[in-house]
Design an enzyme around this catalytic site. Structure first.
Site, PDB file in Angstrom:
ATOM      1  N   ASP A  43       0.840  -1.191   0.000  1.00  0.00           N
ATOM      2  CA  ASP A  43       0.000   0.000   0.000  1.00  0.00           C
ATOM      3  C   ASP A  43       0.878   1.244   0.000  1.00  0.00           C
ATOM      4  O   ASP A  43       1.624   1.495   0.936  1.00  0.00           O
ATOM      5  CB  ASP A  43      -0.880   0.002   1.258  1.00  0.00           C
ATOM      6  CG  ASP A  43      -1.792   1.217   1.321  1.00  0.00           C
ATOM      7  OD1 ASP A  43      -2.922   1.130   0.821  1.00  0.00           O
ATOM      8  OD2 ASP A  43      -1.367   2.263   1.852  1.00  0.00           O
ATOM      9  N   TYR A  48       2.897   9.861  -0.568  1.00  0.00           N
ATOM     10  CA  TYR A  48       4.024   9.327   0.212  1.00  0.00           C
ATOM     11  C   TYR A  48       5.370   9.571  -0.495  1.00  0.00           C
ATOM     12  O   TYR A  48       6.420   9.431   0.111  1.00  0.00           O
ATOM     13  CB  TYR A  48       3.892   7.821   0.491  1.00  0.00           C
ATOM     14  CG  TYR A  48       2.619   7.376   1.193  1.00  0.00           C
ATOM     15  CD1 TYR A  48       1.772   8.289   1.797  1.00  0.00           C
ATOM     16  CD2 TYR A  48       2.284   6.031   1.253  1.00  0.00           C
ATOM     17  CE1 TYR A  48       0.603   7.882   2.424  1.00  0.00           C
ATOM     18  CE2 TYR A  48       1.121   5.610   1.887  1.00  0.00           C
ATOM     19  CZ  TYR A  48       0.286   6.539   2.471  1.00  0.00           C
ATOM     20  OH  TYR A  48      -0.860   6.120   3.085  1.00  0.00           O
ATOM     21  N   LYS A  73      -2.935   5.707  -4.125  1.00  0.00           N
ATOM     22  CA  LYS A  73      -4.041   6.641  -3.851  1.00  0.00           C
ATOM     23  C   LYS A  73      -3.783   7.990  -4.524  1.00  0.00           C
ATOM     24  O   LYS A  73      -2.631   8.450  -4.557  1.00  0.00           O
ATOM     25  CB  LYS A  73      -4.176   6.865  -2.336  1.00  0.00           C
ATOM     26  CG  LYS A  73      -4.091   5.598  -1.522  1.00  0.00           C
ATOM     27  CD  LYS A  73      -4.241   5.839  -0.034  1.00  0.00           C
ATOM     28  CE  LYS A  73      -3.778   4.622   0.750  1.00  0.00           C
ATOM     29  NZ  LYS A  73      -2.325   4.556   0.971  1.00  0.00           N
ATOM     30  N   HIS A 106      -7.556   9.410  -1.921  1.00  0.00           N
ATOM     31  CA  HIS A 106      -6.903   9.422  -0.606  1.00  0.00           C
ATOM     32  C   HIS A 106      -7.727  10.151   0.469  1.00  0.00           C
ATOM     33  O   HIS A 106      -7.807   9.693   1.607  1.00  0.00           O
ATOM     34  CB  HIS A 106      -5.533  10.094  -0.734  1.00  0.00           C
ATOM     35  CG  HIS A 106      -4.548   9.677   0.299  1.00  0.00           C
ATOM     36  ND1 HIS A 106      -3.210   9.569   0.041  1.00  0.00           N
ATOM     37  CD2 HIS A 106      -4.685   9.338   1.604  1.00  0.00           C
ATOM     38  CE1 HIS A 106      -2.585   9.181   1.143  1.00  0.00           C
ATOM     39  NE2 HIS A 106      -3.457   9.040   2.105  1.00  0.00           N
TER      40      HIS A 106
HETATM   41  N1  LIG Z   1      -5.291   6.282   3.777  1.00  0.00           N
HETATM   42  C1  LIG Z   1      -4.695   6.991   4.691  1.00  0.00           C
HETATM   43  O1  LIG Z   1      -4.996   8.165   4.917  1.00  0.00           O
HETATM   44  C2  LIG Z   1      -3.605   6.357   5.499  1.00  0.00           C
HETATM   45  C3  LIG Z   1      -3.149   6.969   6.674  1.00  0.00           C
HETATM   46  C4  LIG Z   1      -2.146   6.335   7.409  1.00  0.00           C
HETATM   47  C5  LIG Z   1      -1.634   5.129   6.973  1.00  0.00           C
HETATM   48  N2  LIG Z   1      -2.078   4.547   5.801  1.00  0.00           N
HETATM   49  C6  LIG Z   1      -1.562   3.251   5.322  1.00  0.00           C
HETATM   50  O2  LIG Z   1      -1.656   2.295   6.379  1.00  0.00           O
HETATM   51  C7  LIG Z   1      -0.365   1.755   6.648  1.00  0.00           C
HETATM   52  C8  LIG Z   1      -0.237   1.385   8.104  1.00  0.00           C
HETATM   53  O3  LIG Z   1      -0.514   2.486   8.954  1.00  0.00           O
HETATM   54  P1  LIG Z   1       0.612   3.349   9.661  1.00  0.00           P
HETATM   55  O4  LIG Z   1       1.920   3.169   8.985  1.00  0.00           O
HETATM   56  O5  LIG Z   1       0.112   4.738   9.782  1.00  0.00           O
HETATM   57  O6  LIG Z   1       0.674   2.793  11.143  1.00  0.00           O
HETATM   58  P2  LIG Z   1       0.769   1.355  11.850  1.00  0.00           P
HETATM   59  O7  LIG Z   1       1.020   0.284  10.860  1.00  0.00           O
HETATM   60  O8  LIG Z   1      -0.389   1.267  12.766  1.00  0.00           O
HETATM   61  O9  LIG Z   1       2.030   1.548  12.791  1.00  0.00           O
HETATM   62  C9  LIG Z   1       3.313   1.752  12.297  1.00  0.00           C
HETATM   63  C10 LIG Z   1       4.218   2.131  13.484  1.00  0.00           C
HETATM   64  O10 LIG Z   1       4.334   1.034  14.392  1.00  0.00           O
HETATM   65  C11 LIG Z   1       5.700   0.596  14.489  1.00  0.00           C
HETATM   66  N3  LIG Z   1       5.652  -0.870  14.486  1.00  0.00           N
HETATM   67  C12 LIG Z   1       5.256  -1.669  13.454  1.00  0.00           C
HETATM   68  N4  LIG Z   1       5.237  -2.972  13.819  1.00  0.00           N
HETATM   69  C13 LIG Z   1       5.642  -2.988  15.113  1.00  0.00           C
HETATM   70  C14 LIG Z   1       5.833  -4.043  16.036  1.00  0.00           C
HETATM   71  N5  LIG Z   1       5.578  -5.306  15.709  1.00  0.00           N
HETATM   72  N6  LIG Z   1       6.274  -3.727  17.286  1.00  0.00           N
HETATM   73  C15 LIG Z   1       6.513  -2.435  17.636  1.00  0.00           C
HETATM   74  N7  LIG Z   1       6.360  -1.386  16.781  1.00  0.00           N
HETATM   75  C16 LIG Z   1       5.923  -1.657  15.541  1.00  0.00           C
HETATM   76  C17 LIG Z   1       6.402   1.176  13.280  1.00  0.00           C
HETATM   77  O11 LIG Z   1       7.740   1.478  13.584  1.00  0.00           O
HETATM   78  P3  LIG Z   1       8.999   1.052  12.652  1.00  0.00           P
HETATM   79  O12 LIG Z   1       8.641   1.363  11.220  1.00  0.00           O
HETATM   80  O13 LIG Z   1      10.107   1.893  13.189  1.00  0.00           O
HETATM   81  O14 LIG Z   1       9.193  -0.413  12.896  1.00  0.00           O
HETATM   82  C18 LIG Z   1       5.629   2.471  13.049  1.00  0.00           C
HETATM   83  O15 LIG Z   1       6.082   3.493  13.907  1.00  0.00           O
HETATM   84  C19 LIG Z   1       0.566   2.889   6.200  1.00  0.00           C
HETATM   85  O16 LIG Z   1       1.895   2.492   6.057  1.00  0.00           O
HETATM   86  C20 LIG Z   1      -0.096   3.310   4.921  1.00  0.00           C
HETATM   87  O17 LIG Z   1       0.209   2.422   3.875  1.00  0.00           O
HETATM   88  C21 LIG Z   1      -3.054   5.167   5.078  1.00  0.00           C
END
Ligand SMILES: NC(=O)c1ccc[n+]([C@@H]2O[C@H](COP(=O)([O-])OP(=O)(O)OC[C@H]3O[C@@H](n4cnc5c(N)ncnc54)[C@H](OP(=O)(O)O)[C@@H]3O)[C@@H](O)[C@H]2O)c1
Length: 279
Positions: A43, A48, A73, A106
């Site tokens: 994704d 990004y 997106k 998005h």
């Molecule tokens: N459509 C939208 O508006 C929107 C908004 C936000 C996100 N997204 C999408 O959703 C995806 C996921 O959401 P997100 O990146 O915001 O947040 P997330 O996946 O909920 O959390 C990522 C965070 O958690 C840490 N982490 C990951 N696995 C871990 C584990 N097993 N133990 C401890 N810490 C851990 C990562 O750190 P490290 O990387 O340092 O390991 C990072 O800081 C995004 O990458 C993106 O593709 C979309």
């Protein structure tokens, strides 16, 4: 790996990998590591700035394109029919592919109806296998769902143990649109990784807090795309298929729901003003 069948018959992996906030210079390495672990769904987004890194990694993997499921997106600055149409071509080029598996709007801002028409056209031309939206709260979702020719296959919204999206889910289910979580680990907010309930439950299964929180979403039929730049965490977030949470534990986790965002609300005018200010 489990698959979800979208409203147009396209199959999508229920577990994938997200690259929001993954630095441009690290994206290729991260996606290649994720591919080695077994992730096939990625994704990304125009906003990004790392679509190209995803494209390079997939090309370098040597695996056939059909093995992958790529989501991207259209950003607010590309809203409107003409701009969105041009941006789809740019995304295809950056991703080094002839087709995008899932293309989303998005944010529900700007001329997103124009964007949606460009997406419908790309869908009919075979450049996109499924189209949908992101961050469309139930009111805006119902509006676009009603007036769109091709119904949104997916709505990607903030979903995790603290914001389980019960109301949104009800409407998405009613109109056969798949819920996809962003922030499945709440990005660590609300002290997610130290949550006592998730820790206790995890101890029973020999699983981490992250694994319990992610498994809860999988068992609830949510598509998830956790992000990590660390290989060991990518592995941890991928190893979710050798245990099953009991009905009782699911119920306990359900109680963590606050019904509110841990980030911001699109219903809040200050949030909308903030989005406008970053354009
Ligand atoms: N459509 C939208 O508006 C929107 C908004 C936000 C996100 N997204 C999408 O959703 C995806 C996921 O959401 P997100 O990146 O915001 O947040 P997330 O996946 O909920 O959390 C990522 C965070 O958690 C840490 N982490 C990951 N696995 C871990 C584990 N097993 N133990 C401890 N810490 C851990 C990562 O750190 P490290 O990387 O340092 O390991 C990072 O800081 C995004 O990458 C993106 O593709 C979309």
């Amino acid at each position: 790996m489990d698959y979800i069948t979208l409203n147009n018959g396209v199959k999508m992996p229920q577990l994938g990998y997200g690259v929001y906030q993954t630095p441009v210079e690290d994206t290729e390495r991260c996606v290649l590591d994720a591919i080695k672990i077994g992730y096939r769904s990625f994704d990304t987004a125009q906003a990004y700035g790392n679509e190209a890194g995803v494209g390079v990694a997939i090309a370098k993997s040597g695996l056939p394109r059909e093995e992958f499921f790529i989501t991207t997106k259209i950003w607010i600055t590309n809203a409107g029919y003409e701009k969105a149409k041009a941006s789809i071509e740019q995304s295809l080029k950056a991703l080094q592919t002839d087709y995008i598996d899932l293309l989303l709007i998005h944010q529900p801002f700007g001329d997103y109806y124009g964007s949606y028409r460009a997406m419908e056209e790309a869908y009919e031309a075979g450049k996109v296998r499924a189209i949908g939206v992101s961050n469309f709260y139930p009111d805006r979702f119902l509006d676009i769902e009603h007036f769109a020719k091709i119904k949104p296959a997916v709505n990607q919204i903030e979903t995790h143990v603290f914001q389980q999206q019960k109301v949104a889910k009800e409407y998405l289910q009613k109109y056969n649109t798949q819920i996809m979580s962003w922030g499945p680990l709440a990005e660590g907010r609300n002290d997610f990784f130290n949550n006592e309930t998730l820790k206790e439950i995890g101890a029973k299964y020999g699983k981490s807090v992250a694994q319990v929180g992610l498994k809860f979403l999988l068992q609830n039929g949510v598509v998830i795309i956790p992000k990590s730049t660390h290989v060991e965490r990518m592995e941890e977030n991928f190893n979710l298929y050798d245990f099953e949470l009991s009905a009782e534990d699911m119920k306990r986790i359900e109680e963590l729901d606050t019904g509110n965002s841990v980030f911001f609300s699109h219903y809040d005018p200050a949030t909308v003003e903030w989005f406008m200010s970053i354009l």
